[in-house]
Design a protein around this motif. Sequence first.
Motif, PDB file in Angstrom:
ATOM      1  N   VAL A 194     -54.399 -20.479  29.840  1.00 55.16           N
ATOM      2  CA  VAL A 194     -55.380 -21.078  30.191  1.00 55.16           C
ATOM      3  C   VAL A 194     -55.643 -22.248  29.417  1.00 55.16           C
ATOM      4  O   VAL A 194     -55.125 -22.291  28.220  1.00 55.16           O
ATOM      5  CB  VAL A 194     -56.759 -20.416  30.514  1.00 55.16           C
ATOM      6  CG1 VAL A 194     -56.585 -19.266  31.332  1.00 55.16           C
ATOM      7  CG2 VAL A 194     -57.158 -19.935  29.051  1.00 55.16           C
ATOM      8  N   MET A 195     -56.120 -23.339  30.082  1.00 55.33           N
ATOM      9  CA  MET A 195     -56.541 -24.566  29.376  1.00 55.33           C
ATOM     10  C   MET A 195     -58.081 -24.776  28.829  1.00 55.33           C
ATOM     11  O   MET A 195     -58.506 -24.574  29.743  1.00 55.33           O
ATOM     12  CB  MET A 195     -55.953 -25.850  30.106  1.00 55.33           C
ATOM     13  CG  MET A 195     -54.609 -26.072  30.154  1.00 55.33           C
ATOM     14  SD  MET A 195     -54.148 -27.623  31.155  1.00 55.33           S
ATOM     15  CE  MET A 195     -52.406 -27.509  31.153  1.00 55.33           C
ATOM     16  N   VAL A 196     -58.189 -25.194  27.826  1.00 54.29           N
ATOM     17  CA  VAL A 196     -59.777 -25.013  27.310  1.00 54.29           C
ATOM     18  C   VAL A 196     -60.031 -26.550  26.773  1.00 54.29           C
ATOM     19  O   VAL A 196     -58.993 -27.051  26.273  1.00 54.29           O
ATOM     20  CB  VAL A 196     -60.213 -23.850  26.542  1.00 54.29           C
ATOM     21  CG1 VAL A 196     -59.906 -22.670  26.873  1.00 54.29           C
ATOM     22  CG2 VAL A 196     -59.209 -24.090  25.102  1.00 54.29           C
ATOM     23  N   PHE A 209     -65.177 -24.402  22.129  1.00 51.39           N
ATOM     24  CA  PHE A 209     -64.655 -24.722  23.161  1.00 51.39           C
ATOM     25  C   PHE A 209     -65.227 -24.436  24.402  1.00 51.39           C
ATOM     26  O   PHE A 209     -65.909 -23.473  24.306  1.00 51.39           O
ATOM     27  CB  PHE A 209     -63.068 -24.294  23.233  1.00 51.39           C
ATOM     28  CG  PHE A 209     -62.778 -22.982  23.258  1.00 51.39           C
ATOM     29  CD1 PHE A 209     -62.613 -22.290  24.423  1.00 51.39           C
ATOM     30  CD2 PHE A 209     -62.984 -22.288  21.983  1.00 51.39           C
ATOM     31  CE1 PHE A 209     -62.286 -21.114  24.390  1.00 51.39           C
ATOM     32  CE2 PHE A 209     -62.873 -20.938  21.992  1.00 51.39           C
ATOM     33  CZ  PHE A 209     -62.514 -20.365  23.183  1.00 51.39           C
ATOM     34  N   GLU A 210     -64.898 -25.038  25.501  1.00 53.58           N
ATOM     35  CA  GLU A 210     -65.505 -24.446  27.101  1.00 53.58           C
ATOM     36  C   GLU A 210     -64.126 -24.165  27.774  1.00 53.58           C
ATOM     37  O   GLU A 210     -63.117 -24.664  27.793  1.00 53.58           O
ATOM     38  CB  GLU A 210     -66.348 -25.762  27.357  1.00 53.58           C
ATOM     39  CG  GLU A 210     -67.595 -25.988  26.976  1.00 53.58           C
ATOM     40  CD  GLU A 210     -68.267 -27.270  27.716  1.00 53.58           C
ATOM     41  OE1 GLU A 210     -67.579 -27.908  28.452  1.00 53.58           O
ATOM     42  OE2 GLU A 210     -69.430 -27.370  27.355  1.00 53.58           O
ATOM     43  N   SER A 211     -64.533 -23.221  28.591  1.00 53.83           N
ATOM     44  CA  SER A 211     -63.586 -22.750  29.590  1.00 53.83           C
ATOM     45  C   SER A 211     -64.268 -22.102  30.896  1.00 53.83           C
ATOM     46  O   SER A 211     -65.542 -21.678  30.821  1.00 53.83           O
ATOM     47  CB  SER A 211     -62.998 -21.719  28.923  1.00 53.83           C
ATOM     48  OG  SER A 211     -61.695 -21.177  29.954  1.00 53.83           O
ATOM     49  N   LYS A 218     -68.302 -21.287  30.378  1.00 49.27           N
ATOM     50  CA  LYS A 218     -68.492 -20.678  29.037  1.00 49.27           C
ATOM     51  C   LYS A 218     -68.480 -21.429  27.953  1.00 49.27           C
ATOM     52  O   LYS A 218     -67.377 -22.183  27.770  1.00 49.27           O
ATOM     53  CB  LYS A 218     -67.984 -19.262  29.308  1.00 49.27           C
ATOM     54  CG  LYS A 218     -68.289 -18.159  30.363  1.00 49.27           C
ATOM     55  CD  LYS A 218     -69.695 -17.606  29.994  1.00 49.27           C
ATOM     56  CE  LYS A 218     -69.897 -16.670  31.252  1.00 49.27           C
ATOM     57  NZ  LYS A 218     -71.462 -15.987  31.123  1.00 49.27           N
ATOM     58  N   LYS A 219     -69.208 -21.509  26.954  1.00 45.84           N
ATOM     59  CA  LYS A 219     -69.232 -21.854  25.515  1.00 45.84           C
ATOM     60  C   LYS A 219     -68.908 -20.999  24.484  1.00 45.84           C
ATOM     61  O   LYS A 219     -69.570 -19.782  24.513  1.00 45.84           O
ATOM     62  CB  LYS A 219     -70.414 -22.640  25.193  1.00 45.84           C
ATOM     63  CG  LYS A 219     -70.879 -23.856  26.096  1.00 45.84           C
ATOM     64  CD  LYS A 219     -71.945 -24.764  25.410  1.00 45.84           C
ATOM     65  CE  LYS A 219     -72.322 -25.864  26.489  1.00 45.84           C
ATOM     66  NZ  LYS A 219     -73.670 -26.439  25.941  1.00 45.84           N
ATOM     67  N   LEU A 220     -67.494 -21.063  24.138  1.00 45.16           N
ATOM     68  CA  LEU A 220     -66.936 -20.000  23.169  1.00 45.16           C
ATOM     69  C   LEU A 220     -66.872 -20.823  21.697  1.00 45.16           C
ATOM     70  O   LEU A 220     -66.675 -21.733  21.498  1.00 45.16           O
ATOM     71  CB  LEU A 220     -65.563 -19.554  23.823  1.00 45.16           C
ATOM     72  CG  LEU A 220     -65.934 -18.986  25.304  1.00 45.16           C
ATOM     73  CD1 LEU A 220     -64.555 -18.486  25.866  1.00 45.16           C
ATOM     74  CD2 LEU A 220     -66.808 -17.620  25.206  1.00 45.16           C
ATOM     75  N   HIS A 235     -51.138 -35.728  25.446  1.00 45.54           N
ATOM     76  CA  HIS A 235     -51.602 -36.789  26.326  1.00 45.54           C
ATOM     77  C   HIS A 235     -53.069 -36.224  26.595  1.00 45.54           C
ATOM     78  O   HIS A 235     -53.481 -36.950  27.599  1.00 45.54           O
ATOM     79  CB  HIS A 235     -50.789 -36.997  27.554  1.00 45.54           C
ATOM     80  CG  HIS A 235     -49.269 -37.368  27.254  1.00 45.54           C
ATOM     81  ND1 HIS A 235     -48.931 -38.186  26.215  1.00 45.54           N
ATOM     82  CD2 HIS A 235     -48.185 -36.634  27.414  1.00 45.54           C
ATOM     83  CE1 HIS A 235     -47.625 -38.390  26.263  1.00 45.54           C
ATOM     84  NE2 HIS A 235     -46.933 -37.284  27.019  1.00 45.54           N
ATOM     85  N   GLN A 236     -53.517 -35.398  26.326  1.00 42.30           N
ATOM     86  CA  GLN A 236     -54.972 -34.785  26.530  1.00 42.30           C
ATOM     87  C   GLN A 236     -55.519 -34.194  25.277  1.00 42.30           C
ATOM     88  O   GLN A 236     -55.426 -33.127  24.964  1.00 42.30           O
ATOM     89  CB  GLN A 236     -54.690 -33.687  27.419  1.00 42.30           C
ATOM     90  CG  GLN A 236     -54.148 -34.078  28.860  1.00 42.30           C
ATOM     91  CD  GLN A 236     -54.198 -32.899  29.850  1.00 42.30           C
ATOM     92  OE1 GLN A 236     -55.132 -32.358  30.185  1.00 42.30           O
ATOM     93  NE2 GLN A 236     -53.019 -32.118  30.126  1.00 42.30           N
ATOM     94  N   GLU A 237     -56.057 -35.322  24.725  1.00 43.73           N
ATOM     95  CA  GLU A 237     -56.646 -34.982  23.299  1.00 43.73           C
ATOM     96  C   GLU A 237     -57.662 -34.083  22.956  1.00 43.73           C
ATOM     97  O   GLU A 237     -57.597 -33.186  22.035  1.00 43.73           O
ATOM     98  CB  GLU A 237     -57.148 -36.521  22.669  1.00 43.73           C
ATOM     99  CG  GLU A 237     -58.173 -36.998  23.316  1.00 43.73           C
ATOM    100  CD  GLU A 237     -58.883 -38.248  23.073  1.00 43.73           C
ATOM    101  OE1 GLU A 237     -60.239 -38.344  23.255  1.00 43.73           O
ATOM    102  OE2 GLU A 237     -58.076 -38.985  22.169  1.00 43.73           O
ATOM    103  N   ASP A 238     -58.192 -33.621  24.016  1.00 41.13           N
ATOM    104  CA  ASP A 238     -59.301 -32.434  23.823  1.00 41.13           C
ATOM    105  C   ASP A 238     -59.090 -31.349  24.537  1.00 41.13           C
ATOM    106  O   ASP A 238     -59.908 -30.481  24.801  1.00 41.13           O
ATOM    107  CB  ASP A 238     -60.762 -33.170  24.531  1.00 41.13           C
ATOM    108  CG  ASP A 238     -60.656 -33.446  26.105  1.00 41.13           C
ATOM    109  OD1 ASP A 238     -59.412 -33.529  26.563  1.00 41.13           O
ATOM    110  OD2 ASP A 238     -61.595 -33.782  26.535  1.00 41.13           O
ATOM    111  N   MET A 239     -57.767 -31.133  25.240  1.00 38.92           N
ATOM    112  CA  MET A 239     -57.415 -29.746  25.970  1.00 38.92           C
ATOM    113  C   MET A 239     -56.399 -29.158  25.171  1.00 38.92           C
ATOM    114  O   MET A 239     -55.668 -29.430  24.368  1.00 38.92           O
ATOM    115  CB  MET A 239     -56.736 -30.261  27.182  1.00 38.92           C
ATOM    116  CG  MET A 239     -57.386 -31.008  27.942  1.00 38.92           C
ATOM    117  SD  MET A 239     -59.095 -29.984  28.689  1.00 38.92           S
ATOM    118  CE  MET A 239     -58.449 -28.900  29.488  1.00 38.92           C
TER     119      MET A 239
END
Length: 277
Positions: A194-196, A209-211, A218-220, A235-239
């Motif tokens: 999964v991507m978070v 992180f969030e997912s 959810k905040k985990l 190319h997705q600095e926060d993922m």
Amino acid sequence: MSQTQFQTRGTGTEAQLASINAAFPKRRMQILTTGKQGVLSLIGLSLAGLLFLVGLVYMTVPDFLYDYKVSKDPVVDERAEIHGSCKSRKVIFIDCDVKIRYLPTPQDSIAKEIKHSFWFVSFQPSMSTEAVRSRSNPGMITTTMATEHITNRFFMILTFALLFGFMTFGCLYAAWLSHLFNRLIQTKPGLLPVMVKVKDIQNQRTVFFESDIDGVKKKLRHIMRKKESPLFLPHQEDMALAVRLTGSPHIVLLNDDLTTLDFTEQEKNILRAAIAA
């Protein structure tokens, strides 16, 4: 970002995740680093909280109950001598240690000495005080400063007792959840990539992180090992890439060197190629 650009990014993300899923090993894998605090360390924190709670009760409650009894029917003792001092901590916390020399009865010629310690909260405390006895039990003596702040002292003791109690039972509960999680990963559950979205990294180790889990955001939190970083997607600095344990709400972040799971070198190379595609 326009709606068209947002849809394009979403489509690209879905395609990348599909590519990663195709490259991810289909075998049952062992989770080597959970990102959770250890059971023993949580039990240690729980014991520390319990020690603080016991120490708080031992050091504050007897003096508080003594002063409370005096405060019910106080009478000033002008012959008693008060020695001691009060210290201001963190601007508003006042900590006092006093000694009172007094004659137990008017007929006594030898003075008796009693020690009192108390603390309270005040922005502008008055440092003047007098000795007061209990009218119904003249052998009990304290200070007006102690009795005037009796309600204040009660709420301070209660607040810290609740804080240490929450620490004790909260850490015990967290230790139990970690124990259950450790039992779960021993069964080698199915893992789904999964991507978070990484929101923050504190102290270079604690990743927040969030997912989305079953449609609910959810905040985990995940604790990385030293010199580890999340596996961010290009190319997705926060993922970042993580795995969800199928049939459960647990998500474990993958680290940048892919040692979170027991990947083989070939599996690592195939997955890195899918991520970079």
